[in-house]
Design a protein around this motif. Structure first.
Motif, PDB file in Angstrom:
ATOM      1  N   LEU A   1       2.467   5.735 -11.782  1.00 19.75           N
ATOM      2  CA  LEU A   1       1.609   5.520 -10.614  1.00 19.75           C
ATOM      3  C   LEU A   1       0.659   6.689 -10.408  1.00 19.75           C
ATOM      4  N   GLN A   2       1.129   7.906 -10.646  1.00 18.82           N
ATOM      5  CA  GLN A   2       0.244   9.059 -10.534  1.00 18.82           C
ATOM      6  C   GLN A   2      -0.862   8.999 -11.583  1.00 18.82           C
ATOM      7  N   ALA A   3      -0.479   8.642 -12.814  1.00 17.92           N
ATOM      8  CA  ALA A   3      -1.479   8.540 -13.882  1.00 17.92           C
ATOM      9  C   ALA A   3      -2.524   7.489 -13.539  1.00 17.92           C
ATOM     10  N   HIS A   4      -2.077   6.364 -12.986  1.00 15.16           N
ATOM     11  CA  HIS A   4      -3.000   5.292 -12.605  1.00 15.16           C
ATOM     12  C   HIS A   4      -3.899   5.729 -11.457  1.00 15.16           C
TER      13      HIS A   4
ATOM     14  N   ASN B   1      -0.765  -6.588  -4.157  1.00 16.73           N
ATOM     15  CA  ASN B   1      -0.240  -5.291  -3.730  1.00 16.73           C
ATOM     16  C   ASN B   1      -0.653  -4.243  -4.758  1.00 16.73           C
ATOM     17  N   PRO B   2      -1.639  -3.404  -4.442  1.00 20.79           N
ATOM     18  CA  PRO B   2      -2.130  -2.442  -5.436  1.00 20.79           C
ATOM     19  C   PRO B   2      -1.076  -1.403  -5.788  1.00 20.79           C
ATOM     20  N   GLY B   3      -1.006  -1.078  -7.072  1.00 25.34           N
ATOM     21  CA  GLY B   3      -0.049  -0.075  -7.526  1.00 25.34           C
ATOM     22  C   GLY B   3       0.466  -0.368  -8.916  1.00 25.34           C
ATOM     23  N   VAL B   4       1.549   0.297  -9.275  1.00 23.38           N
ATOM     24  CA  VAL B   4       2.213   0.105 -10.566  1.00 23.38           C
ATOM     25  C   VAL B   4       3.618  -0.398 -10.270  1.00 23.38           C
ATOM     26  N   TRP B   5       3.979  -1.569 -10.819  1.00 22.98           N
ATOM     27  CA  TRP B   5       5.200  -2.251 -10.418  1.00 22.98           C
ATOM     28  C   TRP B   5       6.065  -2.570 -11.626  1.00 22.98           C
TER      29      TRP B   5
ATOM     30  N   VAL C   1      -1.569  -3.309 -10.731  1.00 23.93           N
ATOM     31  CA  VAL C   1      -2.447  -4.116  -9.881  1.00 23.93           C
ATOM     32  C   VAL C   1      -3.527  -3.197  -9.325  1.00 23.93           C
ATOM     33  N   ASN C   2      -4.767  -3.476  -9.663  1.00 26.81           N
ATOM     34  CA  ASN C   2      -5.878  -2.629  -9.233  1.00 26.81           C
ATOM     35  C   ASN C   2      -6.173  -2.826  -7.748  1.00 26.81           C
ATOM     36  N   ASP C   3      -6.883  -1.846  -7.177  1.00 28.89           N
ATOM     37  CA  ASP C   3      -7.285  -1.944  -5.777  1.00 28.89           C
ATOM     38  C   ASP C   3      -8.217  -3.124  -5.566  1.00 28.89           C
ATOM     39  N   GLY C   4      -8.185  -3.657  -4.324  1.00 34.20           N
ATOM     40  CA  GLY C   4      -9.173  -4.631  -3.912  1.00 34.20           C
ATOM     41  C   GLY C   4     -10.369  -3.950  -3.277  1.00 34.20           C
TER      42      GLY C   4
ATOM     43  N   GLN D   1       0.810  -1.221   0.000  1.00 30.19           N
ATOM     44  CA  GLN D   1       0.000   0.000   0.000  1.00 30.19           C
ATOM     45  C   GLN D   1       0.845   1.273   0.000  1.00 30.19           C
ATOM     46  N   SER D   2       2.160   1.154  -0.162  1.00 32.69           N
ATOM     47  CA  SER D   2       3.036   2.337  -0.112  1.00 32.69           C
ATOM     48  C   SER D   2       3.875   2.441  -1.377  1.00 32.69           C
TER      49      SER D   2
END
Length: 582
Positions: free
Chosen positions: A417-420, A538-542, A562-565, A100-101
């Protein structure tokens, strides 16, 4: 008539019991209480002399290598980075899950815009469910050549290692030294299209050791040990472009961890580390002081077609002997290890084949048994056409390039990540990254006539908690080569690997779903394939990329979104207020 009261022992017992419970609860809270640990990283220039050459290098706090960070599992880490140099910079906490970070992960233009000169940014994250040896490094251009350091995660208080406690713990970080400015080296390579000039030395804790020129003899790392004691060596390969063999003369070590995940212990005379990988090994000193000192050395495991730094770095292992005279200590013979040949794929394969997860009740191997999405990625080198009116130094007058599924990654103008997060992906990245090679061919045989790559900023989008199986296949387009692939934001399990082309019909039958090793960086075998499984929780852009930095510069990278749950603890938290802007 007065009334007399006889005191009962029960209130006293109850009070004593409550006090005891309170003490136990307080002790338990102290054992489990997380600590917030603060560090400050000032990015500054520092004059450093190696190999008779003095130059100004980019450092953290003037240190090379940078400061060691020590935390415990469960701790919160807050690091303020202040950029005092002209170069843009970011810091990546290699191997940290960043649950989440994702804003603290660090790769430039993926999770953040870079920290520009005169600016600062606070990396703020919690170490969740991890312990062992990781490291931190710059994740902008080639600045990690000098901007790196160890990240030691101790177990929670009261939780022992799953092996005997060592007498002492020692980080040994392997690096790569350039007499030239590494930023100028990669800039020239990208301009001409050829391979970059190679480094001038490898280093151990920033020192090249005695096997180079006369100046380097004083720049030697020395490890002093007491007879009969056991030492935990925390090995890290921070080299830019080379996988490295490591060995200690006349000593065998026991491997107990890789990439901050415990493994079934096994003895080894030679350790193989790709760039990005870490390993914890136990060194048991001999019971009595021997009449010798011992070199520990590192040199490349080289599988590519291009030139490489064919040198050897060394440190000295010396036994403490208070009864020996100073003159006798200097006259001790210095023994060297027998390192494998530079292209010894057999030794490399035998080492990696022994890595198995501990897979016990305390540290289970949670490898996904079922798979929601399957992917097949080719990884390797290719080419770009030479621009008009320019002479290029790549293969047949082209420019070197690298790709995943023939897509060479193009940097966006803002952080993905900001764009997402703000729902503004249009014009920044697309979600059509190919799940299979667009042009199937004999991947490890005769290469196709067309070696040009395509370009794009493409991502794979996964729903939260998707179980993924990914097969990565090396290609022979510009020669087969071992590619150390690193996945941000997740650990994964290596369930299978082999040489030649992956066989989707027969190879899965041999997958290890019982105790596969858990990694964050793994080498795709030279002329072979490797299969991993992970849970996208783990939601975010990796970012996922090759950790050979020249391949990274040529575009061997891609991203997973990875989209939010549905639950609050399954969602990416909002960005911090000081997040750098592009």
């Amino acid at each position: 008539m007065g009334v007399s009261f006889v005191s009962s022992p029960f209130p006293v017992l109850i009070q004593s019991f409550l006090v005891t419970v309170s003490i136990l609860l307080l002790a338990s809270a102290q054992l489990s209480a997380a600590t917030t640990r603060h560090y400050k990283f000032d990015i500054i220039l520092q004059n450093v002399t190696r190999l008779c050459t003095t130059k100004s290098i980019v450092t953290v706090n003037g240190q090379f290598p940078g400061p060691k960070i020590v935390v415990r599992e469960g701790d919160r880490l807050v690091v303020k980075v202040v950029n005092h140099v002209k170069d843009n910079i970011t810091i990546h906490w290699h191997g940290i899950r960043q649950l989440q970070s994702g804003w603290a992960d660090g790769p430039e233009y993926i999770t953040q815009c870079p920290i520009r000169s005169g600016q600062s940014y606070v990396y703020n994250f919690t170490i969740t469910g991890q312990r062992g040896t990781l490291w931190w490094h710059a994740h902008a251009s080639w600045l990690r050549a000098t901007v790196y350091g160890p990240l030691v995660i101790l177990p929670k208080r009261g939780v022992p290692y799953p092996f005997a406690k060592p007498y002492k713990e020692v980080p040994l970080i392997l690096g790569e030294w350039f007499n030239a400015d590494p930023e100028a080296v990669i800039a020239q390579a990208l301009q001409t299209g050829g391979g970059p000039n190679v480094s001038d030395a490898y280093t151990i804790n920033g020192l090249p050791g005695p096997l180079y020129n006369s100046c380097s003899k004083i720049d030697t790392y020395k490890l002093k040990v007491n007879p009969g004691k056991t030492y935990l060596l925390r090995l890290i390969n921070a080299a830019l472009n080379e996988e490295l063999f490591f060995s200690i003369a006349n000593h065998t070590v026991t491997v107990v961890e890789t990439d901050a995940s415990y493994v079934k212990p096994f003895d080894a005379d030679v350790i193989l580390l790709t760039p990005g990988q870490t390993a914890n090994v136990l060194l048991r000193a001999k019971p009595a002081s021997p009449n010798a000192s011992f070199l520990f050395e590192a040199r490349p495991y080289a599988t590519g077609q291009g030139t490489f730094d064919n040198t050897t770095t060394a440190g000295v292992l010396r036994y403490q002997n208070p009864n020996a005279s100073a003159s006798s200590k200097t006259k001790l013979p210095l023994l060297r290890p027998a390192l494998p040949a530079l292209n010894d794929t057999s030794t490399a394969t035998n080492f990696t084949a022994q890595l198995r997860s501990l897979a016990d009740a305390s540290y289970p191997a949670d490898v996904p048994r079922t798979v929601d999405r399957r992917f097949f990625f080719t990884v390797g080198l290719g080419a770009n056409p030479c621009p008009q009116n320019q002479t290029c130094q790549g293969p047949n007058g082209t420019k070197f390039a690298a790709s995943v599924n023939n897509v060479s990654f193009s940097f966006p103008s803002t952080a993905l990540l900001q764009a997402h997060y703000f729902g503004r992906s249009n014009g920044v990245y697309t979600t059509d990254f190919p799940t299979n090679p667009p042009f199937p061919f004999n991947y490890t045989g005769t290469p196709p006539n067309n070696t040009f790559v395509s370009h794009g900023t493409k991502a794979v989008v996964l729903p939260f908690n998707t179980s993924v199986e990914l097969v990565m296949q090396d290609t022979s387009i510009r020669g087969v080569e071992n590619h150390p692939m690193h996945l941000h934001g997740h650990n994964f399990y290596v369930v299978g690997q082999g040489f030649g082309n992956y066989d989707p019909v027969n190879d899965p039958a041999n997958f290890n779903l019982v105790d596969p090793v858990e990694k964050n960086t793994v080498g795709v075998p030279v002329g072979g394939w490797l299969a991993i499984r992970f849970l996208a929780n783990n939601p975010g852009v990796w970012l996922m990329h090759c950790h050979i930095d020249v391949h990274l510069s040529w575009g061997l990278r891609m991203v997973w979104v990875v989209n939010d749950g549905a639950l609050p603890n399954e969602k990416l938290l909002p960005p911090p207020s000081d997040l750098p802007t592009c």
